[in-house]
Design an enzyme around this catalytic site. Structure first.
Site, PDB file in Angstrom:
ATOM      1  N   GLU A  19      10.173  16.145  15.156  1.00 20.45           N
ATOM      2  CA  GLU A  19      10.508  16.010  13.735  1.00 20.45           C
ATOM      3  C   GLU A  19       9.691  17.016  12.932  1.00 20.45           C
ATOM      4  O   GLU A  19       8.465  17.003  12.977  1.00 20.45           O
ATOM      5  CB  GLU A  19      10.174  14.591  13.270  1.00 20.45           C
ATOM      6  CG  GLU A  19      10.559  14.355  11.831  1.00 20.45           C
ATOM      7  CD  GLU A  19      10.193  12.949  11.352  1.00 20.45           C
ATOM      8  OE1 GLU A  19       9.046  12.526  11.568  1.00 20.45           O
ATOM      9  OE2 GLU A  19      11.070  12.291  10.772  1.00 20.45           O
ATOM     10  N   GLU A  37       9.602   1.376  10.805  1.00 22.88           N
ATOM     11  CA  GLU A  37      10.660   2.369  10.578  1.00 22.88           C
ATOM     12  C   GLU A  37      10.001   3.731  10.718  1.00 22.88           C
ATOM     13  O   GLU A  37       9.170   4.099   9.891  1.00 22.88           O
ATOM     14  CB  GLU A  37      11.227   2.228   9.157  1.00 22.88           C
ATOM     15  CG  GLU A  37      11.854   0.888   8.846  1.00 22.88           C
ATOM     16  CD  GLU A  37      13.278   0.765   9.364  1.00 22.88           C
ATOM     17  OE1 GLU A  37      13.785   1.746   9.949  1.00 22.88           O
ATOM     18  OE2 GLU A  37      13.861  -0.306   9.207  1.00 22.88           O
ATOM     19  N   CYS A  92      13.799  10.878   6.733  1.00 28.85           N
ATOM     20  CA  CYS A  92      13.637  10.439   8.127  1.00 28.85           C
ATOM     21  C   CYS A  92      14.895  10.681   8.948  1.00 28.85           C
ATOM     22  O   CYS A  92      14.809  11.058  10.109  1.00 28.85           O
ATOM     23  CB  CYS A  92      13.229   8.976   8.170  1.00 28.85           C
ATOM     24  SG  CYS A  92      14.322   7.921   7.210  1.00 28.85           S
ATOM     25  N   LYS A 139       0.858  -1.189   0.000  1.00 31.89           N
ATOM     26  CA  LYS A 139       0.000   0.000   0.000  1.00 31.89           C
ATOM     27  C   LYS A 139       0.892   1.237   0.000  1.00 31.89           C
ATOM     28  O   LYS A 139       1.495   1.584   1.020  1.00 31.89           O
ATOM     29  CB  LYS A 139      -0.911   0.045   1.228  1.00 31.89           C
ATOM     30  CG  LYS A 139      -1.965   1.151   1.047  1.00 31.89           C
ATOM     31  CD  LYS A 139      -2.485   1.743   2.328  1.00 31.89           C
ATOM     32  CE  LYS A 139      -1.726   2.934   2.810  1.00 31.89           C
ATOM     33  NZ  LYS A 139      -1.709   4.111   1.930  1.00 31.89           N
TER      34      LYS A 139
HETATM   35  P1  NAD Z   1       2.266   8.403   7.787  1.00 33.29           P
HETATM   36  O1  NAD Z   1       2.510   7.623   9.024  1.00 33.29           O
HETATM   37  O2  NAD Z   1       1.212   9.437   7.797  1.00 33.29           O
HETATM   38  O3  NAD Z   1       1.880   7.412   6.597  1.00 33.29           O
HETATM   39  C1  NAD Z   1       2.708   6.354   6.204  1.00 33.29           C
HETATM   40  C2  NAD Z   1       1.872   5.288   5.528  1.00 33.29           C
HETATM   41  O4  NAD Z   1       0.988   4.736   6.489  1.00 33.29           O
HETATM   42  C3  NAD Z   1       0.998   5.801   4.395  1.00 33.29           C
HETATM   43  O5  NAD Z   1       0.945   4.834   3.378  1.00 33.29           O
HETATM   44  C4  NAD Z   1      -0.358   5.945   5.059  1.00 33.29           C
HETATM   45  O6  NAD Z   1      -1.430   5.843   4.165  1.00 33.29           O
HETATM   46  C5  NAD Z   1      -0.344   4.754   5.992  1.00 33.29           C
HETATM   47  N1  NAD Z   1      -1.265   4.858   7.138  1.00 33.29           N
HETATM   48  C6  NAD Z   1      -1.740   5.986   7.724  1.00 33.29           C
HETATM   49  N2  NAD Z   1      -2.557   5.655   8.746  1.00 33.29           N
HETATM   50  C7  NAD Z   1      -2.598   4.302   8.809  1.00 33.29           C
HETATM   51  C8  NAD Z   1      -3.246   3.358   9.649  1.00 33.29           C
HETATM   52  N3  NAD Z   1      -4.040   3.754  10.646  1.00 33.29           N
HETATM   53  N4  NAD Z   1      -3.038   2.047   9.432  1.00 33.29           N
HETATM   54  C9  NAD Z   1      -2.215   1.629   8.452  1.00 33.29           C
HETATM   55  N5  NAD Z   1      -1.585   2.468   7.612  1.00 33.29           N
HETATM   56  C10 NAD Z   1      -1.759   3.786   7.791  1.00 33.29           C
HETATM   57  O7  NAD Z   1       3.676   8.981   7.367  1.00 33.29           O
HETATM   58  P2  NAD Z   1       4.009   9.935   6.139  1.00 33.29           P
HETATM   59  O8  NAD Z   1       3.531  11.292   6.492  1.00 33.29           O
HETATM   60  O9  NAD Z   1       3.563   9.304   4.858  1.00 33.29           O
HETATM   61  O10 NAD Z   1       5.599   9.882   6.138  1.00 33.29           O
HETATM   62  C11 NAD Z   1       6.383  10.708   6.907  1.00 33.29           C
HETATM   63  C12 NAD Z   1       6.911   9.959   8.104  1.00 33.29           C
HETATM   64  O11 NAD Z   1       7.607   8.784   7.692  1.00 33.29           O
HETATM   65  C13 NAD Z   1       7.944  10.767   8.874  1.00 33.29           C
HETATM   66  O12 NAD Z   1       7.718  10.657  10.249  1.00 33.29           O
HETATM   67  C14 NAD Z   1       9.265  10.104   8.503  1.00 33.29           C
HETATM   68  O13 NAD Z   1      10.277  10.274   9.443  1.00 33.29           O
HETATM   69  C15 NAD Z   1       8.848   8.686   8.377  1.00 33.29           C
HETATM   70  N6  NAD Z   1       9.840   7.925   7.580  1.00 33.29           N
HETATM   71  C16 NAD Z   1      10.658   7.034   8.229  1.00 33.29           C
HETATM   72  C17 NAD Z   1      11.624   6.331   7.518  1.00 33.29           C
HETATM   73  C18 NAD Z   1      12.520   5.323   8.194  1.00 33.29           C
HETATM   74  O14 NAD Z   1      13.124   4.514   7.499  1.00 33.29           O
HETATM   75  N7  NAD Z   1      12.640   5.322   9.501  1.00 33.29           N
HETATM   76  C19 NAD Z   1      11.759   6.554   6.154  1.00 33.29           C
HETATM   77  C20 NAD Z   1      10.930   7.479   5.531  1.00 33.29           C
HETATM   78  C21 NAD Z   1       9.962   8.159   6.257  1.00 33.29           C
END
Ligand code: NAD
Length: 498
Positions: free
Chosen positions: A400, A269, A303, A194
């Site tokens: 962050e 992650e 991230c 997804k």
């Molecule tokens: P997000 O948590 O809003 O969304 C990430 C994914 O989760 C999306 O596909 C979203 O649709 C899905 N999602 C949202 N709610 C959900 C739920 N209740 N159940 C299941 N899936 C759900 O994050 P974002 O805004 O897309 O990304 C930014 C964040 O990602 C930042 O905090 C960043 O640090 C983190 N990130 C971490 C890494 C790492 O490797 N540690 C890498 C890239 C980004």
């Protein structure tokens, strides 16, 4: 790619792909959502509608789980490992063949400079596939000498989970998708991916390319949609044994809570607030551009961006001036322009969030060195920003921001390694730490003290062989490296009486 980065035919092909009616990919077939729901995807550099995408729901997931389970039993797990290896290599070759078009598509959807998309994200995706392909033939158990009374032949084996649910964020769409698809398929799992709702296009294209590469239908299924709908359905589905999630901390915590009901195996992650420390003996010709790129790359939407800078007072002025000059020189604009070095933020809410953090830092008493303003050039643009005189307790230091905002502090005692480590470790995150020094002894001592999953000294980058993940609130588990592939397997011990 030439200096022009891409030609008009490549742009036309990427645009033609974007403008298709995008559906779900289930069992190798393009299917609309059963509910008929669709949503629009926006180009963050122009705020224009880029694509229309089917929005998967729980009933689509049900079908995807059924076909993925069937594909696992009949088509993927029976394949000899070297055949899975060949198919993953073929996928990497086809991604390479289509790299320019994929880079343009990524830029149209995510906004990042096309050069960054092509030479960082897509190169990394290709390398990850090839690295993981190598593991298909090397996922061995071991024979174990047991002391149990009697005579025994004992050994361990690693078995893949049948269906893995993969959930990715928007900041590096193709790289994040492949970081999960490659180890999952290498381990022998079938996958349901997804992608983030903002950025599904390159994942949809990868699904098509996987079929072209000969990966059997049903092995990789792509279900764009909302986190709160299909995302939650993935996490709670009883037949999905493994979840790999990359995203924000609050969603990660929610996923862990939901997955605990069915005791799913989960890798999360999450976010970061990585410290970047510049010691008095650092080579500033490397530390200044390295530190600037660590926060302004991908407009800070990384991230493990080096978002907290700690500089020794003896090199403070020169360093901060140098990074400010770098920031001034950055060309901010549409990532398709060959001159662009920093693209837009992903969305209006993300832009507002970043602006609110800058305001809060300044209200808390920090001073603005450069940037801080939005740019009225069509999309969600903001200037690269540096704020100094920050304190550990400020929210711009603790939280962050996920934007091009560098929070700077100075420190005085370069021999107080415990104090430096305390500064670096002083948030609830633990994803990365950077250090610039030529003192080998201090470098090793500090590396040992940092509570961070990745420590980079005098530079460094992503490598598929190096485990990546977080301490503390930055996550649980590791991606990349042997651990990253083994995370898609369960270990079994076998004992045979002789
Ligand atoms: P997000 O948590 O809003 O969304 C990430 C994914 O989760 C999306 O596909 C979203 O649709 C899905 N999602 C949202 N709610 C959900 C739920 N209740 N159940 C299941 N899936 C759900 O994050 P974002 O805004 O897309 O990304 C930014 C964040 O990602 C930042 O905090 C960043 O640090 C983190 N990130 C971490 C890494 C790492 O490797 N540690 C890498 C890239 C980004």
């Amino acid at each position: 790619m030439t200096d022009k980065i891409f030609d008009s035919t490549t742009l036309e092909r990427a645009l033609a792909f974007a403008r298709r009616e995008h559906n779900l990919l289930i069992d190798g077939q393009s299917k609309p959502a059963i509910s008929g729901a669709r949503y629009d995807v926006i180009n963050p550099a122009t705020c224009e509608r880029l694509a229309s995408v089917a929005q998967a729901g729980a009933e689509d997931l049900e079908l995807a789980v059924k076909v993925a389970t069937e594909a696992f039993n009949s088509r993927w797990s029976p394949l000899p490992p070297n055949e899975r290896q060949r198919l993953l290599w073929r996928l990497s070759d086809l991604i390479e063949k289509n790299a320019d078009e994929l880079a343009v598509l990524e830029t149209l959807n995510n906004g990042k400079p096309v050069r960054e998309a092509r030479f960082m994200d897509i190169t990394n995706a290709i390398n990850t596939l090839r690295y993981c392909a190598g593991w298909t033939t090397k996922l061995n158990g071991e024979t174990v000498s047991v002391s149990h009374p009697g005579s025994w032949h004992s050994y361990t084996v690693r078995q893949p989970y049948a269906v893995a649910g993969l959930i990715t964020p928007w900041n590096a769409p193709i790289m994040m998708a492949v970081a999960k698809i490659a180890p999952a398929l290498a381990a022998g799992c079938c996958a349901i991916l997804k992608p983030a709702e903002h950025t599904p296009l390159t994942a949809i294209r990868i699904g098509e390319i996987a079929l072209e590469a000969g990966i059997p239908p049903g092995v990789l299924n792509i279900l764009p949609g909302l986190g709160t709908e299909v995302g939650e359905a993935i996490v709670s589905h009883p037949a999905i044994e493994k979840i790999s999630f990359t995203g924000s901390g609050c969603v990660g915590q929610r996923i862990l809570a939901t997955a605990s009901h069915s005791l799913k195996r989960v890798t999360v992650e999450l976010g970061g607030k990585s410290a970047n420390i510049i010691m008095p003996d650092a080579d500033l010709t490397k530390a200044i551009p390295g530190s600037a790129k660590a926060i302004f790359g991908n407009a800070g939407q990384i991230c493990n961006a080096g978002s907290r800078l700690y500089v020794h007072s003896s090199v403070y002025d020169k360093t901060v001036e140098g990074i400010a000059e770098f920031a001034h020189s950055l060309v901010v604009g549409n990532g398709l322009s060959p001159d662009t070095q920093m693209g837009p933020l992903i969305s209006r809410p993300q832009l507002e969030r970043v602006c609110a953090y800058i305001d809060s830092g300044l209200k808390d008493g920090a001073s603005l060195i450069t940037g801080g303003k939005t740019l009225d050039i069509g999309g969600h643009f903001i200037e690269p920003t540096i704020i100094a005189n920050t304190r550990q307790s400020m929210s711009v230091v603790q939280e962050e921001i996920f934007g091009p905002v560098l929070a700077v502090q100075r420190f005085d005692d370069a021999d107080d390694l415990a104090g430096i480590a305390e500064l670096a470790n002083g948030t609830h995150y633990g994803l990365g730490a950077m250090l610039w020094t030529n003192d080998l002894s201090k470098a090793h001592k500090l590396a040992a003290r940092f509570k961070a999953g990745t420590v980079r000294i005098n530079g460094g980058g992503l490598d598929p062989a190096l485990p990546f993940g977080g301490f503390k609130h930055s996550g649980i588990g590791r991606e990349s490296g042997r651990e990253g592939v083994e995370a898609y397997t369960e270990e079994k011990s076998v004992m045979i009486a002789l």
